[in-house]
Design a protein around this motif. Sequence first.
Motif, PDB file in Angstrom:
ATOM      1  N   ALA A  41      53.507   3.945  84.373  1.00 34.44           N
ATOM      2  CA  ALA A  41      52.293   3.553  85.089  1.00 34.44           C
ATOM      3  C   ALA A  41      51.821   4.682  85.996  1.00 34.44           C
ATOM      4  N   LEU A  42      52.768   5.356  86.631  1.00 27.79           N
ATOM      5  CA  LEU A  42      52.424   6.481  87.500  1.00 27.79           C
ATOM      6  C   LEU A  42      51.751   7.584  86.685  1.00 27.79           C
ATOM      7  N   GLU A  43      52.353   7.949  85.559  1.00 26.12           N
ATOM      8  CA  GLU A  43      51.797   9.016  84.724  1.00 26.12           C
ATOM      9  C   GLU A  43      50.412   8.655  84.207  1.00 26.12           C
ATOM     10  N   ALA A  44      50.242   7.421  83.741  1.00 28.38           N
ATOM     11  CA  ALA A  44      48.957   7.000  83.183  1.00 28.38           C
ATOM     12  C   ALA A  44      47.855   7.001  84.233  1.00 28.38           C
ATOM     13  N   ASN A  45      48.188   6.635  85.466  1.00 28.86           N
ATOM     14  CA  ASN A  45      47.166   6.528  86.503  1.00 28.86           C
ATOM     15  C   ASN A  45      46.976   7.796  87.321  1.00 28.86           C
ATOM     16  N   LEU A  46      47.829   8.801  87.132  1.00 30.14           N
ATOM     17  CA  LEU A  46      47.614  10.085  87.802  1.00 30.14           C
ATOM     18  C   LEU A  46      46.597  10.930  87.060  1.00 30.14           C
ATOM     19  N   GLY A  47      46.505  10.734  85.758  1.00 32.98           N
ATOM     20  CA  GLY A  47      45.551  11.495  84.962  1.00 32.98           C
ATOM     21  C   GLY A  47      44.131  11.075  85.256  1.00 32.98           C
ATOM     22  N   GLY A  48      43.199  11.867  84.809  1.00 27.99           N
ATOM     23  CA  GLY A  48      41.801  11.564  85.042  1.00 27.99           C
ATOM     24  C   GLY A  48      40.960  11.828  83.813  1.00 27.99           C
ATOM     25  N   ARG A  49      39.764  11.302  83.856  1.00 32.92           N
ATOM     26  CA  ARG A  49      38.773  11.566  82.809  1.00 32.92           C
ATOM     27  C   ARG A  49      38.010  12.804  83.262  1.00 32.92           C
ATOM     28  N   LEU A  50      38.130  13.871  82.496  1.00 32.39           N
ATOM     29  CA  LEU A  50      37.508  15.135  82.885  1.00 32.39           C
ATOM     30  C   LEU A  50      36.022  15.151  82.563  1.00 32.39           C
ATOM     31  N   MET A  51      35.253  15.633  83.536  1.00 32.24           N
ATOM     32  CA  MET A  51      33.822  15.823  83.350  1.00 32.24           C
ATOM     33  C   MET A  51      33.478  17.221  83.829  1.00 32.24           C
ATOM     34  N   ALA A  52      32.495  17.807  83.221  1.00 32.02           N
ATOM     35  CA  ALA A  52      32.039  19.140  83.614  1.00 32.02           C
ATOM     36  C   ALA A  52      30.685  19.008  84.302  1.00 32.02           C
ATOM     37  N   LEU A  53      30.621  19.435  85.561  1.00 34.04           N
ATOM     38  CA  LEU A  53      29.370  19.393  86.311  1.00 34.04           C
ATOM     39  C   LEU A  53      28.799  20.807  86.416  1.00 34.04           C
ATOM     40  N   GLN A  54      27.515  20.927  86.197  1.00 37.25           N
ATOM     41  CA  GLN A  54      26.848  22.214  86.299  1.00 37.25           C
ATOM     42  C   GLN A  54      26.670  22.581  87.768  1.00 37.25           C
ATOM     43  N   LYS A  55      27.128  23.777  88.157  1.00 36.42           N
ATOM     44  CA  LYS A  55      26.932  24.241  89.534  1.00 36.42           C
ATOM     45  C   LYS A  55      25.502  24.748  89.686  1.00 36.42           C
ATOM     46  N   PRO A  56      24.911  24.585  90.877  1.00 38.18           N
ATOM     47  CA  PRO A  56      23.531  25.034  91.082  1.00 38.18           C
ATOM     48  C   PRO A  56      23.346  26.529  90.805  1.00 38.18           C
ATOM     49  N   GLY A  57      24.337  27.341  91.147  1.00 35.24           N
ATOM     50  CA  GLY A  57      24.227  28.784  90.940  1.00 35.24           C
ATOM     51  C   GLY A  57      24.755  29.256  89.594  1.00 35.24           C
ATOM     52  N   GLY A  58      25.050  28.334  88.709  1.00 38.95           N
ATOM     53  CA  GLY A  58      25.615  28.682  87.410  1.00 38.95           C
ATOM     54  C   GLY A  58      27.103  28.402  87.374  1.00 38.95           C
ATOM     55  N   GLY A  59      27.631  28.248  86.199  1.00 42.77           N
ATOM     56  CA  GLY A  59      29.042  27.947  86.035  1.00 42.77           C
ATOM     57  C   GLY A  59      29.286  26.449  86.004  1.00 42.77           C
ATOM     58  N   ILE A  60      30.544  26.097  85.799  1.00 39.97           N
ATOM     59  CA  ILE A  60      30.940  24.704  85.635  1.00 39.97           C
ATOM     60  C   ILE A  60      31.971  24.325  86.686  1.00 39.97           C
ATOM     61  N   ARG A  61      31.837  23.141  87.241  1.00 37.19           N
ATOM     62  CA  ARG A  61      32.848  22.593  88.150  1.00 37.19           C
ATOM     63  C   ARG A  61      33.533  21.432  87.430  1.00 37.19           C
TER      64      ARG A  61
ATOM     65  N   ALA B  52      39.192  12.530  71.814  1.00 34.53           N
ATOM     66  CA  ALA B  52      39.851  12.809  73.088  1.00 34.53           C
ATOM     67  C   ALA B  52      40.703  14.063  72.978  1.00 34.53           C
ATOM     68  N   HIS B  53      40.686  14.882  74.029  1.00 35.62           N
ATOM     69  CA  HIS B  53      41.467  16.112  74.078  1.00 35.62           C
ATOM     70  C   HIS B  53      42.264  16.131  75.381  1.00 35.62           C
ATOM     71  N   PRO B  54      43.592  16.178  75.297  1.00 34.13           N
ATOM     72  CA  PRO B  54      44.392  16.229  76.525  1.00 34.13           C
ATOM     73  C   PRO B  54      44.330  17.603  77.176  1.00 34.13           C
ATOM     74  N   VAL B  55      44.320  17.613  78.494  1.00 34.93           N
ATOM     75  CA  VAL B  55      44.331  18.846  79.279  1.00 34.93           C
ATOM     76  C   VAL B  55      45.431  18.694  80.321  1.00 34.93           C
ATOM     77  N   LYS B  56      46.374  19.613  80.322  1.00 31.95           N
ATOM     78  CA  LYS B  56      47.516  19.541  81.238  1.00 31.95           C
ATOM     79  C   LYS B  56      47.221  20.352  82.495  1.00 31.95           C
ATOM     80  N   ALA B  57      47.551  19.800  83.648  1.00 31.25           N
ATOM     81  CA  ALA B  57      47.410  20.498  84.927  1.00 31.25           C
ATOM     82  C   ALA B  57      48.792  20.682  85.536  1.00 31.25           C
ATOM     83  N   THR B  58      49.142  21.926  85.827  1.00 32.31           N
ATOM     84  CA  THR B  58      50.459  22.214  86.406  1.00 32.31           C
ATOM     85  C   THR B  58      50.352  22.858  87.785  1.00 32.31           C
ATOM     86  N   ALA B  59      49.130  23.145  88.223  1.00 32.45           N
ATOM     87  CA  ALA B  59      48.932  23.781  89.529  1.00 32.45           C
ATOM     88  C   ALA B  59      47.795  23.084  90.261  1.00 32.45           C
ATOM     89  N   GLY B  60      47.800  23.238  91.552  1.00 34.65           N
ATOM     90  CA  GLY B  60      46.705  22.741  92.372  1.00 34.65           C
ATOM     91  C   GLY B  60      46.647  21.229  92.481  1.00 34.65           C
TER      92      GLY B  60
END
Length: 199
Positions: A51-71, A182-190
Amino acid sequence: RRRTLQSKRSSPGPNGSRFEHWGALAADAAALRAGAELVVDFLWGGCPPEALEANLGGRLMALQKPGGGIRPLACGSVVRRLAARAACAVLKPRVAGAVGPHQYGVGRPAGCELVHKSVTALVDDDRSRVVIAFDAVNAFGSLPRGRVWAGVTSRMPELASTARAWLGRTTSHVSWDEGGAAHPVKATAGVDQGCPLSP
């Protein structure tokens, strides 16, 4: 007077659950108590590992930054967001003292803009001053998790259990392409952008 959990139409996490679904718990005292216990167990890492693992993950979205690039934004589960908001509400008075007077990314509204404007004013005041670089790019998302753990343990020990449970493992996020795959993305930092407790 009862407050709503979150504004309607906020994005769901990876399992599709929304705040409106959890709002139904308010109609029954026993259900509300059970929901609160689940949220607290999740905050301290006391729920089952799956349950911890399933609820720690998130649905990733890409937001366009006003000055360019993706957040990248990880929209976490409602359980995670409720737990994080509860911890933030309780610990808010302690944050400023824990992070110290030179931290502008936490506990200060528009802190990055304040630093930028202060640097600009100092340079404008004396034209002999030169700023070579001003870097405010994704510091929280790239910190080694061991450093986060060490900082939390020494400065806000009341969050040590949460930091161990939430950051002591690889986090699995999911992004969906235009075809619905669906594509999994692993986060190991931050820490995860979008989680109220991350800063």
